[in-house]
Write a protein that holds these residues in place. Structure first.
Motif, PDB file in Angstrom:
ATOM      1  N   ALA B 319       0.852  -1.320  -0.072  1.00 19.52           N
ATOM      2  CA  ALA B 319      -0.103   0.013  -0.011  1.00 19.52           C
ATOM      3  C   ALA B 319       0.757   1.199  -0.221  1.00 19.52           C
ATOM      4  O   ALA B 319       0.522   2.322  -0.805  1.00 19.52           O
ATOM      5  CB  ALA B 319      -0.802  -0.249   1.073  1.00 19.52           C
ATOM      6  N   VAL B 320       1.993   1.077   0.845  1.00 21.67           N
ATOM      7  CA  VAL B 320       2.784   2.315   0.925  1.00 21.67           C
ATOM      8  C   VAL B 320       3.526   2.629  -0.581  1.00 21.67           C
ATOM      9  O   VAL B 320       3.670   3.602  -1.050  1.00 21.67           O
ATOM     10  CB  VAL B 320       3.716   2.359   1.833  1.00 21.67           C
ATOM     11  N   SER B 321       3.890   1.496  -1.107  1.00 19.96           N
ATOM     12  CA  SER B 321       4.698   1.578  -2.552  1.00 19.96           C
ATOM     13  C   SER B 321       3.773   2.205  -3.370  1.00 19.96           C
ATOM     14  O   SER B 321       4.183   3.046  -4.201  1.00 19.96           O
ATOM     15  CB  SER B 321       5.274   0.131  -3.190  1.00 19.96           C
ATOM     16  N   PHE B 322       2.468   1.894  -3.455  1.00 18.57           N
ATOM     17  CA  PHE B 322       1.370   2.272  -4.425  1.00 18.57           C
ATOM     18  C   PHE B 322       1.280   3.674  -4.115  1.00 18.57           C
ATOM     19  O   PHE B 322       1.258   4.451  -5.153  1.00 18.57           O
ATOM     20  CB  PHE B 322       0.184   1.408  -4.141  1.00 18.57           C
ATOM     21  N   ARG B 323       1.458   4.058  -2.921  1.00 20.99           N
ATOM     22  CA  ARG B 323       1.216   5.570  -2.746  1.00 20.99           C
ATOM     23  C   ARG B 323       2.251   6.482  -3.279  1.00 20.99           C
ATOM     24  O   ARG B 323       1.867   7.426  -3.686  1.00 20.99           O
ATOM     25  CB  ARG B 323       0.766   5.814  -1.313  1.00 20.99           C
ATOM     26  N   VAL B 324       3.383   5.913  -3.292  1.00 24.66           N
ATOM     27  CA  VAL B 324       4.489   6.470  -3.775  1.00 24.66           C
ATOM     28  C   VAL B 324       4.277   6.777  -5.346  1.00 24.66           C
ATOM     29  O   VAL B 324       4.345   7.719  -5.759  1.00 24.66           O
ATOM     30  CB  VAL B 324       5.820   5.844  -3.410  1.00 24.66           C
ATOM     31  N   ILE B 325       4.139   5.710  -5.953  1.00 25.00           N
ATOM     32  CA  ILE B 325       3.955   5.441  -7.475  1.00 25.00           C
ATOM     33  C   ILE B 325       2.835   6.326  -7.693  1.00 25.00           C
ATOM     34  O   ILE B 325       2.972   7.197  -8.902  1.00 25.00           O
ATOM     35  CB  ILE B 325       3.739   3.907  -7.705  1.00 25.00           C
ATOM     36  N   SER B 326       1.501   6.220  -7.214  1.00 24.71           N
ATOM     37  CA  SER B 326       0.505   7.073  -7.550  1.00 24.71           C
ATOM     38  C   SER B 326       0.791   8.737  -7.100  1.00 24.71           C
ATOM     39  O   SER B 326       0.253   9.197  -8.358  1.00 24.71           O
ATOM     40  CB  SER B 326      -0.732   6.567  -6.791  1.00 24.71           C
ATOM     41  N   THR B 327       1.330   9.249  -6.218  1.00 25.51           N
ATOM     42  CA  THR B 327       1.457  10.211  -5.971  1.00 25.51           C
ATOM     43  C   THR B 327       2.302  11.091  -7.095  1.00 25.51           C
ATOM     44  O   THR B 327       2.227  11.986  -7.439  1.00 25.51           O
ATOM     45  CB  THR B 327       1.715  10.767  -4.568  1.00 25.51           C
ATOM     46  N   VAL B 328       3.382  10.241  -7.581  1.00 27.60           N
ATOM     47  CA  VAL B 328       4.220  10.886  -8.461  1.00 27.60           C
ATOM     48  C   VAL B 328       3.572  10.830  -9.825  1.00 27.60           C
ATOM     49  O   VAL B 328       4.005  11.833 -10.588  1.00 27.60           O
ATOM     50  CB  VAL B 328       5.699   9.808  -8.321  1.00 27.60           C
ATOM     51  N   LEU B 329       2.601  10.003 -10.101  1.00 28.53           N
ATOM     52  CA  LEU B 329       2.426   9.914 -11.656  1.00 28.53           C
ATOM     53  C   LEU B 329       0.986  10.383 -11.777  1.00 28.53           C
ATOM     54  O   LEU B 329       0.623  10.759 -12.868  1.00 28.53           O
ATOM     55  CB  LEU B 329       2.359   8.499 -12.121  1.00 28.53           C
ATOM     56  N   VAL B 330       0.136  10.597 -10.658  1.00 20.97           N
ATOM     57  CA  VAL B 330      -1.176  10.725 -11.025  1.00 20.97           C
ATOM     58  C   VAL B 330      -1.760  11.891 -11.646  1.00 20.97           C
ATOM     59  O   VAL B 330      -2.873  11.914 -12.231  1.00 20.97           O
ATOM     60  CB  VAL B 330      -2.045  10.324  -9.809  1.00 20.97           C
ATOM     61  N   GLU B 331      -0.740  13.071 -11.556  1.00 18.21           N
ATOM     62  CA  GLU B 331      -1.318  14.304 -12.221  1.00 18.21           C
ATOM     63  C   GLU B 331      -0.241  14.423 -13.557  1.00 18.21           C
ATOM     64  O   GLU B 331       0.751  15.080 -13.053  1.00 18.21           O
ATOM     65  CB  GLU B 331      -1.237  15.349 -11.366  1.00 18.21           C
ATOM     66  N   PRO B 332      -0.850  14.066 -14.620  1.00 17.25           N
ATOM     67  CA  PRO B 332       0.252  14.343 -15.728  1.00 17.25           C
ATOM     68  C   PRO B 332       0.574  15.604 -16.209  1.00 17.25           C
ATOM     69  O   PRO B 332       1.704  15.637 -16.717  1.00 17.25           O
ATOM     70  CB  PRO B 332      -0.362  13.373 -16.808  1.00 17.25           C
ATOM     71  N   ILE B 333      -0.208  16.636 -15.690  1.00 13.37           N
ATOM     72  CA  ILE B 333       0.232  17.896 -16.228  1.00 13.37           C
ATOM     73  C   ILE B 333       1.105  18.568 -15.399  1.00 13.37           C
ATOM     74  O   ILE B 333       1.470  19.927 -15.632  1.00 13.37           O
ATOM     75  CB  ILE B 333      -1.215  18.795 -16.356  1.00 13.37           C
ATOM     76  N   LEU B 334       1.554  18.051 -14.257  1.00 12.87           N
ATOM     77  CA  LEU B 334       2.543  18.788 -13.287  1.00 12.87           C
ATOM     78  C   LEU B 334       3.575  19.385 -13.982  1.00 12.87           C
ATOM     79  O   LEU B 334       4.287  18.470 -15.003  1.00 12.87           O
ATOM     80  CB  LEU B 334       2.828  17.785 -12.206  1.00 12.87           C
ATOM     81  N   LYS B 335       4.336  20.415 -13.765  1.00 13.10           N
ATOM     82  CA  LYS B 335       5.837  20.852 -14.210  1.00 13.10           C
ATOM     83  C   LYS B 335       6.727  19.859 -13.657  1.00 13.10           C
ATOM     84  O   LYS B 335       6.743  19.324 -12.749  1.00 13.10           O
ATOM     85  CB  LYS B 335       5.906  22.178 -13.831  1.00 13.10           C
ATOM     86  N   PRO B 336       7.686  19.465 -14.580  1.00 13.35           N
ATOM     87  CA  PRO B 336       8.696  18.715 -14.014  1.00 13.35           C
ATOM     88  C   PRO B 336       9.193  19.157 -12.528  1.00 13.35           C
ATOM     89  O   PRO B 336       9.530  18.119 -11.948  1.00 13.35           O
ATOM     90  CB  PRO B 336       9.822  18.986 -15.131  1.00 13.35           C
ATOM     91  N   LEU B 337       9.468  20.244 -12.578  1.00 16.45           N
ATOM     92  CA  LEU B 337      10.000  20.512 -11.184  1.00 16.45           C
ATOM     93  C   LEU B 337       8.931  20.312  -9.933  1.00 16.45           C
ATOM     94  O   LEU B 337       9.440  19.835  -8.965  1.00 16.45           O
ATOM     95  CB  LEU B 337      10.282  22.283 -11.178  1.00 16.45           C
ATOM     96  N   GLU B 338       7.861  20.592 -10.371  1.00 14.37           N
ATOM     97  CA  GLU B 338       6.801  20.057  -9.222  1.00 14.37           C
ATOM     98  C   GLU B 338       6.829  18.509  -8.881  1.00 14.37           C
ATOM     99  O   GLU B 338       6.822  18.051  -7.713  1.00 14.37           O
ATOM    100  CB  GLU B 338       5.412  20.419  -9.837  1.00 14.37           C
TER     101      GLU B 338
END
Ligand SMILES: Nc1nc2c(ncn2[C@@H]2O[C@H](COP(=O)(O)OP(=O)(O)OP(=O)(O)O)[C@@H](O)[C@H]2O)c(=O)[nH]1
Ligand SMILES: [Mg+2]
Lengths: 185, 739
Positions: B319-338
């Protein structure tokens, strides 16, 4: 049946494995797959006598040369291979020979100097005479071979068997006792 | 590796010593014989003089095996030396002349036996309690007997002894013996109350009640049984959940309301604490014996509740691993820096977890960051500042698979039960800085290990060591080995009590609100963020495609897939023609790296062989004396012989050598062997087995071979075509392939 422990040495890519496989299995390996350490066994008849050859095909690659001392200790006869198409492989043999003599602690070690890939005459950089001179200097037999064209492959190993026989004629068929091995070393 | 424990008196001895030490830490046994055990004949004398004499390091010698009907014992001779602490006044000179300098005693350890014999062995020949043995037995018996069977035998034995007493044929021993059996029952009830739950009627407990009513009315045991019964029935009436395991938080209902935490701007320390709180709750509930290979790794669906507490931990980790993956990827429009800031936030949380010594969530975060969809975001990673990038490397190093996860084990051993996190590698600049900043933390806290390491160890023990030995006797030595790992877990569970972390419901809401992506979705999102390039995914150099030539190629170097440039290979035993003579190191020298480390057996063994056997090449000195164990071999060289039914008429290949690097699994190693041996076809069609002196060890279908090999022996393997009709049989049990 007497057993003969033969070690094939030389720089990387000169065709040690190709020679060995040609001799043992009668096929030419086109692919180059650097060897770490492979071992083969083949029964042959030399001068009317059945012999069991155990052949250790070694690594030419630098990283694994630390194992050489051990090969050398255990081997009875040595095939020193270079490629007639690469000068450096020829030059490397001097050191190898010295190492063998050092490990064996004798000057009389059954040995054959082999210039391989003689089918590639167009790419030759090491002359036949150069090879013969080195063999002279080494005081050993010299042959040019081709694993690909099956030139003089069997002769290399047969000659080595004869040399070993000549050096220690009576060492026949002893049980593999621990003592025996110690004596060998 | 693991199987080697069966041989070599020296090792065997130190293992049992360790077991004892661990046992002593784990359970405080309310027993008459608390620390002195064994079958010393002159016990009474010894006791009397214990005030003045102390026993100095007994020396042990393996004496041999002893077989009786239904059991095999390993017998040791123990030389016990008695010393005076100080020179005594001359008035006691008579004592000085007649005192006992040393004596030799025989000590037996059950090596294997029938269930009956194993139950009998709970008391020694003198009827004393064998505390180590009792602990091992109670922790592991479930893999060879049912609770009711053991209870029957135990109570039956008591009754036999009691009957002897009535007929006054009993000896002094038999009374002691009965006391010991009662002590065992106490330990059992206290340590493993779950065994007696058996809802709804608690038959075992009822049986015990009847027994105490007859034989021990009004005793402490009697009241304990009554009390347990009362608790169980109260729980049932109060309808408190069965095994007391809550679902992993990830499986709770998602909250729909406002989310108050949002990465990257979250309090790192607080997040780390909350993750630790979740892990701690699960870890404290973990039932160690559910981790046993026989139970955990062979769980099938309808028996999954047998490993429920293990599964809960694993689920939380995922569950923790999934949260890491998810929070990094889930918003495709973020700026790279964000997006880089989110990576940084997770690294900061991970850093805090390191301070909190929570290796479970720490590893979960690192795994999430290393998962392909996240790890492949090169441009995002490139935006991390140097410190963060270093921090990531340092944290990842803790879990590197190198050398049997040496770093992580070492950490656990050093810090596992210590109060503070203060162990960092000398190259870990970021972590050093961190500890420096923090100084000595004011609060002490516990440890949460990454359970996977223990599960792997236990699975390997289970795979490598047979359940039964000759004549079908239960192999109790295997249980001792398992217990050593279980004892480690218990020790750490105790340490976990030191955490005092409040619950933050807002955090739980955030945790539950994170959308979970499956592998495919995650990868698609990742590609949306940074499109695929044609460059090879593989970051590590692959074997060069050298076609010919005299170049001294370095392709072998590059396949070792490690950043370290040291090369090792197994030269011990390369005496090629000595193969048949089976000359072997009887036991590789053990490396001592602090006494604390001696408690993980498999590590010890594998480390020692890694360092004593292989020699490094190229004349590079890898092991500085100060860190004898830091650099293990990057790879082993193993010899593979192909065995098939066809008879060769031409010459034969005795073996070919291949390299085995440190995270290759069985299918990969089989593939490499096939390539070297010029075999075509499906790797699944072959099995690979290591040749050991007395037998072969078939590698499990997906083992980490580097870890699974027994490096105590020559690394000789046999590759054979799998027989189509038979399944893989390990330990006499059919195993399904695990993916
Ligand atoms: N034309 C020709 N090619 C050869 C001959 N012998 C070997 N080769 C080729 O040379 C390359 C290297 O041969 P190997 O036998 O693998 O070389 P090696 O000496 O065993 O090399 P290492 O195992 O790395 O020490 C292969 O591609 C072979 O096909 C030969 O007699 N003639
Ligand atoms: Mg080769």
């Amino acid at each position: 049946m007497r057993e003969y422990k033969i070690v094939v040495l030389g720089s990387g890519g000169v065709g040690k494995s190709a020679l060995t496989v040609q001799f043992v299995q009668g096929i030419f390996v086109e692919k180059y797959d650097p060897t770490i350490e492979d071992s083969y066994r083949k029964q042959v008849e030399v001068d009317g006598q059945q012999c069991m050859l155990e052949i250790l095909d070694t690594a030419g690659t630098e990283q694994f040369t630390a194992m050489r001392d051990l090969y050398m200790k255990n081997g009875q006869g040595f095939v020193l291979v270079y490629s007639i198409t690469a000068q450096s492989t020829f030059n490397d043999l001097q050191d190898l020979r010295e190492q063998i003599l050092r490990v064996k602690d004798t000057n009389d070690v059954p040995m054959v100097l082999v210039g391989n890939k003689c089918d590639l005459d167009a790419e030759r950089v090491v002359g036949k005479q150069q090879g013969a001179n080195l063999a002279n200097h080494f005081n050993c037999v010299f042959m040019e071979t081709s694993a690909k064209a099956k030139i003089s492959v069997n002769e290399v190993f047969y000659d080595l068997v004869r040399q070993i026989n000549k050096k220690s004629p009576k060492e026949v068929n002893k049980p593999r006792s621990r003592k025996h091995i110690c004596r060998l070393l | 590796m693991l199987v080697r424990g069966c041989a070599g008196g020296e090792l065997r001895h130190s293992l049992s010593e360790k077991t004892k030490a661990l046992a002593a830490k784990c359970h405080a046994l309310r027993s008459p014989a608390r620390e002195q055990r064994g079958t010393e004949r002159r016990r009474t004398r010894q006791r009397k003089s214990q005030t003045r004499w102390y026993v100095k390091q007994p020396t042990w010698r393996l004496w041999g095996e002893e077989r009786v009907d239904g059991a095999i014992y390993t017998v040791y001779l123990k030389k016990v030396r008695y010393h005076r602490p100080t020179r005594c006044a001359s008035s006691e000179s008579d004592d000085e002349i007649s005192h006992l300098e040393w004596e030799t005693v025989r000590v037996r350890f059950v090596k294997a036996g029938t269930v009956d014999r194993l139950v009998e062995a709970l008391a020694t020949d003198d009827g004393e309690l064998e505390s180590t043995y009792v602990n091992v037995f109670l922790a592991t018996y479930r893999s060879f007997a049912e609770c009711s069977k053991v209870l029957d035998l135990l109570l039956g034995r008591y009754e036999t002894l009691a009957a002897d007493d009535v007929l006054s044929t009993g000896t002094e021993n038999s009374q002691q013996h009965r006391k010991t059996l009662v002590a065992c029952l106490h330990v059992w009830l206290d340590t493993y109350p779950e065994d007696f739950r058996q809802p709804p009627h608690h038959p075992a407990l009822q049986q015990l009640l009847t027994f105490t009513q007859i034989h021990l009315p009004g005793s402490e045991l009697h009241s304990k049984v009554l009390q347990k019964l009362a608790i169980f029935s109260a729980e049932r009436n109060g309808s408190v959940g069965g095994s007391g395991v809550s679902l992993a938080p990830g499986m709770r209902l998602p909250a729909h309301h406002t989310i108050s935490y949002r990465l990257p701007h979250v309090p790192h320390r607080h997040f780390a604490e909350q993750l630790t709180r979740m892990d701690m709750e699960l870890f404290k509930k973990l039932v160690p014996h559910q981790c046993l290979g026989a139970i955990w790794s062979r769980r099938d669906k309808d028996r999954s509740h047998d490993a429920a507490t293990v599964l809960a931990t694993v689920n939380q980790f995922n569950a923790v691993s999934f949260r890491v993956i998810s929070t990094v990827l889930v918003e495709p429009i973020l700026k790279p820096l964000e997006r880089a800031d989110i990576l940084a936030a997770w690294l900061d949380i991970a850093r805090e977890l390191r301070v909190l010594k929570n290796f479970s969530s720490l590893k979960a975060i690192i795994s999430g960051l290393q998962s392909n969809p996240v790890y492949r975001l090169r441009k995002t990673w490139a935006l991390l500042n140097k410190e963060k990038a270093e921090l990531f490397e340092e944290l990842a190093r803790i879990f590197s698979e190198d050398n049997n996860r040496w770093a992580q084990r070492e950490l656990l051993m050093r810090e596992g039960t210590a109060k503070f996190a203060d162990t960092v590698g000398e190259n870990d600049r970021q972590l050093q800085k961190l500890l420096h900043e923090r100084g000595s933390p004011g609060v002490s806290h516990g440890t949460i290990p990454y359970l996977g390491t223990f599960l792997t160890d236990l699975t390997m023990i289970d795979t490598a060591i047979p359940d039964t030995v000759a004549d079908g006797l239960i192999n109790f030595d295997k249980r001792r080995k398992e217990f050593e790992v279980l004892a480690q877990i218990k020790l750490l569970q105790g340490a976990a009590n030191a955490y005092h972390l409040p619950t933050d419901p807002m955090f739980d809401r955030w945790f539950d609100s994170v959308i979970i992506l499956d592998d495919r979705e995650a990868y698609q999102l990742s590609c949306q963020i940074e499109p695929q390039t044609n460059a090879p995914k593989e970051r590590r150099p692959k074997k060069n495609e050298n076609n010919n030539g005299h170049r001294k190629n370095d392709s072998i170097a590059s396949t070792s897939s490690s950043n370290s440039s040291q090369f090792y290979c197994e030269t011990d035993g390369v005496g090629t023609w000595k193969r048949d003579s089976l000359e072997r190191r009887s036991s590789p020298t053990r490396l001592s790296h602090g006494s604390s480390s001696s408690s993980i057996p498999s590590l010890d063994v594998s480390l020692s062989s890694a360092n004593s056997g292989p020699k490094q090449l190229n004349g590079k000195v890898a092991n500085s004396p100060a860190h004898p164990t830091r650099n293990g071999p990057d790879f082993y060289i193993i010899r593979v012989t192909y065995e098939s039914d066809c008879v060769e008429t031409e010459g034969v290949v005795l073996y070919k050598s291949i390299m085995l690097s440190n995270n290759e699994r069985t299918p990969q190693v089989i593939r490499n062997s096939m390539l070297k041996l010029n075999l075509d076809g499906d790797p699944d069609g072959y099995t690979l087995a290591q040749v050991l002196p007395e037998r072969e060890m078939v590698l499990p279908a997906n083992a980490n071979v580097y870890y699974a090999v027994n490096t105590a022996y020559n690394l000789n393997f046999i590759l054979r075509p799998r027989r189509p009709e038979t399944d893989v049989v390990v330990n006499g049990k059919t195993k399904n392939k695990r993916a």
